[in-house]
Design a protein around this motif. Sequence first.
Motif, PDB file in Angstrom:
ATOM      1  N   LYS A 176       7.078   5.077   6.939  1.00 41.96           N
ATOM      2  CA  LYS A 176       6.107   3.994   7.072  1.00 41.96           C
ATOM      3  C   LYS A 176       6.698   2.690   6.520  1.00 41.96           C
ATOM      4  CE  LYS A 176       2.431   4.048   8.318  1.00 41.96           C
ATOM      5  NZ  LYS A 176       1.863   3.781   9.669  1.00 41.96           N
ATOM      6  N   LEU A 177       7.414   2.784   5.408  1.00 46.09           N
ATOM      7  CA  LEU A 177       8.041   1.590   4.833  1.00 46.09           C
ATOM      8  C   LEU A 177       9.127   1.040   5.762  1.00 46.09           C
ATOM      9  CD1 LEU A 177       8.280   2.730   1.108  1.00 46.09           C
ATOM     10  CD2 LEU A 177       6.980   0.766   1.976  1.00 46.09           C
ATOM     11  N   LYS A 178       9.864   1.929   6.394  1.00 45.07           N
ATOM     12  CA  LYS A 178      10.874   1.476   7.356  1.00 45.07           C
ATOM     13  C   LYS A 178      10.221   0.762   8.530  1.00 45.07           C
ATOM     14  CE  LYS A 178      14.466   4.970   6.524  1.00 45.07           C
ATOM     15  NZ  LYS A 178      15.196   6.116   7.103  1.00 45.07           N
ATOM     16  N   SER A 179       9.112   1.293   8.981  1.00 45.49           N
ATOM     17  CA  SER A 179       8.444   0.700  10.165  1.00 45.49           C
ATOM     18  C   SER A 179       7.825  -0.661   9.856  1.00 45.49           C
ATOM     19  CB  SER A 179       7.370   1.650  10.692  1.00 45.49           C
ATOM     20  OG  SER A 179       6.307   1.803   9.785  1.00 45.49           O
ATOM     21  N   VAL A 180       7.208  -0.818   8.685  1.00 43.58           N
ATOM     22  CA  VAL A 180       6.608  -2.118   8.367  1.00 43.58           C
ATOM     23  C   VAL A 180       7.685  -3.131   7.961  1.00 43.58           C
ATOM     24  CG1 VAL A 180       4.400  -1.121   7.663  1.00 43.58           C
ATOM     25  CG2 VAL A 180       6.155  -1.530   5.946  1.00 43.58           C
ATOM     26  N   GLY A 181       8.842  -2.621   7.549  1.00 39.29           N
ATOM     27  CA  GLY A 181       9.916  -3.508   7.127  1.00 39.29           C
ATOM     28  C   GLY A 181      10.698  -4.089   8.279  1.00 39.29           C
ATOM     29  N   VAL A 182      10.523  -3.532   9.472  1.00 35.55           N
ATOM     30  CA  VAL A 182      11.227  -4.030  10.648  1.00 35.55           C
ATOM     31  C   VAL A 182      10.433  -5.175  11.275  1.00 35.55           C
ATOM     32  CG1 VAL A 182      12.051  -3.460  12.952  1.00 35.55           C
ATOM     33  CG2 VAL A 182      12.271  -1.784  11.110  1.00 35.55           C
ATOM     34  N   LYS A 183      11.008  -6.356  11.315  1.00 34.86           N
ATOM     35  CA  LYS A 183      10.334  -7.523  11.885  1.00 34.86           C
ATOM     36  C   LYS A 183      11.178  -8.141  12.989  1.00 34.86           C
ATOM     37  CE  LYS A 183       6.708  -7.332   9.252  1.00 34.86           C
ATOM     38  NZ  LYS A 183       5.394  -7.042   9.814  1.00 34.86           N
TER      39      LYS A 183
ATOM     40  N   TYR B 130       0.836  -1.205   0.000  1.00 32.37           N
ATOM     41  CA  TYR B 130       0.000   0.000   0.000  1.00 32.37           C
ATOM     42  C   TYR B 130       0.869   1.253   0.000  1.00 32.37           C
ATOM     43  CZ  TYR B 130      -3.109   3.653   1.771  1.00 32.37           C
ATOM     44  OH  TYR B 130      -3.800   4.833   1.943  1.00 32.37           O
ATOM     45  N   HIS B 131       1.888   1.283   0.843  1.00 38.55           N
ATOM     46  CA  HIS B 131       2.762   2.449   0.944  1.00 38.55           C
ATOM     47  C   HIS B 131       3.650   2.594  -0.293  1.00 38.55           C
ATOM     48  CE1 HIS B 131       1.374   2.806   5.020  1.00 38.55           C
ATOM     49  NE2 HIS B 131       1.863   1.613   5.335  1.00 38.55           N
ATOM     50  N   LEU B 132       4.056   1.469  -0.898  1.00 43.47           N
ATOM     51  CA  LEU B 132       4.844   1.521  -2.121  1.00 43.47           C
ATOM     52  C   LEU B 132       4.036   2.128  -3.268  1.00 43.47           C
ATOM     53  CD1 LEU B 132       6.657  -1.936  -2.045  1.00 43.47           C
ATOM     54  CD2 LEU B 132       7.764   0.307  -1.907  1.00 43.47           C
ATOM     55  N   LYS B 133       2.781   1.734  -3.368  1.00 42.37           N
ATOM     56  CA  LYS B 133       1.918   2.292  -4.414  1.00 42.37           C
ATOM     57  C   LYS B 133       1.722   3.791  -4.222  1.00 42.37           C
ATOM     58  CE  LYS B 133      -0.748  -1.883  -5.546  1.00 42.37           C
ATOM     59  NZ  LYS B 133      -2.084  -2.516  -5.523  1.00 42.37           N
ATOM     60  N   LYS B 134       1.530   4.196  -2.969  1.00 44.49           N
ATOM     61  CA  LYS B 134       1.379   5.612  -2.661  1.00 44.49           C
ATOM     62  C   LYS B 134       2.649   6.392  -2.988  1.00 44.49           C
ATOM     63  CE  LYS B 134      -2.803   5.995  -0.851  1.00 44.49           C
ATOM     64  NZ  LYS B 134      -3.822   6.928  -1.395  1.00 44.49           N
ATOM     65  N   LEU B 135       3.803   5.771  -2.712  1.00 44.93           N
ATOM     66  CA  LEU B 135       5.088   6.423  -2.967  1.00 44.93           C
ATOM     67  C   LEU B 135       5.312   6.596  -4.460  1.00 44.93           C
ATOM     68  CD1 LEU B 135       7.746   7.553  -1.872  1.00 44.93           C
ATOM     69  CD2 LEU B 135       8.656   5.221  -1.861  1.00 44.93           C
ATOM     70  N   GLU B 136       5.068   5.541  -5.223  1.00 42.10           N
ATOM     71  CA  GLU B 136       5.236   5.632  -6.687  1.00 42.10           C
ATOM     72  C   GLU B 136       4.323   6.711  -7.265  1.00 42.10           C
ATOM     73  OE1 GLU B 136       4.168   5.301 -10.699  1.00 42.10           O
ATOM     74  OE2 GLU B 136       2.803   4.426  -9.213  1.00 42.10           O
ATOM     75  N   TYR B 137       3.081   6.761  -6.807  1.00 43.33           N
ATOM     76  CA  TYR B 137       2.125   7.760  -7.284  1.00 43.33           C
ATOM     77  C   TYR B 137       2.592   9.179  -6.945  1.00 43.33           C
ATOM     78  CZ  TYR B 137      -2.305  10.237  -7.895  1.00 43.33           C
ATOM     79  OH  TYR B 137      -3.280  11.120  -8.292  1.00 43.33           O
ATOM     80  N   SER B 138       3.140   9.340  -5.748  1.00 44.94           N
ATOM     81  CA  SER B 138       3.596  10.660  -5.295  1.00 44.94           C
ATOM     82  C   SER B 138       4.818  11.151  -6.063  1.00 44.94           C
ATOM     83  CB  SER B 138       3.931  10.617  -3.797  1.00 44.94           C
ATOM     84  OG  SER B 138       2.801  10.247  -3.034  1.00 44.94           O
ATOM     85  N   LEU B 139       5.564  10.218  -6.675  1.00 42.15           N
ATOM     86  CA  LEU B 139       6.793  10.573  -7.383  1.00 42.15           C
ATOM     87  C   LEU B 139       6.582  10.832  -8.870  1.00 42.15           C
ATOM     88  CD1 LEU B 139       9.174   8.050  -5.602  1.00 42.15           C
ATOM     89  CD2 LEU B 139       9.269  10.546  -5.430  1.00 42.15           C
TER      90      LEU B 139
ATOM     91  N   LEU C 220       5.993   8.548   3.890  1.00 44.79           N
ATOM     92  CA  LEU C 220       5.848   7.213   3.300  1.00 44.79           C
ATOM     93  C   LEU C 220       7.125   6.385   3.474  1.00 44.79           C
ATOM     94  CD1 LEU C 220       3.919   8.214   0.052  1.00 44.79           C
ATOM     95  CD2 LEU C 220       3.021   6.857   1.956  1.00 44.79           C
ATOM     96  N   ILE C 221       8.263   7.035   3.373  1.00 45.91           N
ATOM     97  CA  ILE C 221       9.545   6.342   3.593  1.00 45.91           C
ATOM     98  C   ILE C 221       9.610   5.808   5.026  1.00 45.91           C
ATOM     99  CG2 ILE C 221      12.043   6.687   3.848  1.00 45.91           C
ATOM    100  CD1 ILE C 221      11.210   6.372   0.973  1.00 45.91           C
TER     101      ILE C 221
END
Length: 253
Positions: A246-253, A219-228, A243-244
Amino acid sequence: MHLELINNTLTTMLLDCISHYPKCGQQKECFGLIFGENNEKVIGEYTFPVANVKSKTASSVNVNEQVNDIIKEARKLVTTSDFVAYYHSHPYDEIYENWADPSIGDIRVSKDVNSNIELIFAIVKSKDQDPNASLKYEYSNDTQYRFFDVKGSKASDAPRAELISHDGHIIHGHFKIHAYHWTGHALEEVHLYSSEVEMNLLLHQNNIILEQLPKEAMYHLKKLEYSLRLANKDKYKEKIPYLIEKLKSVGVK
């Protein structure tokens, strides 16, 4: 003139080029169509891989005979988009100077297809290349030329080149992409811009590895691509850092 590539247009083309990469010295160039917006702006929104170059001879390049029929049918079916460009690959065993320049045959195909823009993907598979390395898109400046057919020349011959400027804009990685506008007399280089490249560069700058992101990051990747995209970059410039993060936060597991 410039061509903007959005959505997954660029990646789809690159995957098509890779999938058609020749084995055992066979000549196998891929060929496909790009649809989108072709008015004051030229925007590639969707990629349709349709065929491969059928054969090459000393005097001609034969694209699969179904291509022109496919273009005609696609124009009827894809009613919300214009046919804006086509692409094909130049697969090589090694990199050399001017490897993404059109040949005489490429110019003649442009006449037959009658497309506004042609993209050439020069691609090579190196034995030294790490198969596990992440794909990285980059921009670089390059000289711009226009290329002319030369009467009596073979399809594989180099065309006559005329310098336009030293401010060209291309996309490259383990490949090189040039875009050319068919003027009716020559293939003339145009600037390339891609929201996918912009996103890829941002992810690398922030140490975000795309293939390691979980499904919820989509979801955040799609938003980022659209914003760019060019039409949105200024409007959403304050949203991009969010958005960056948010991607960092969901990428941390």
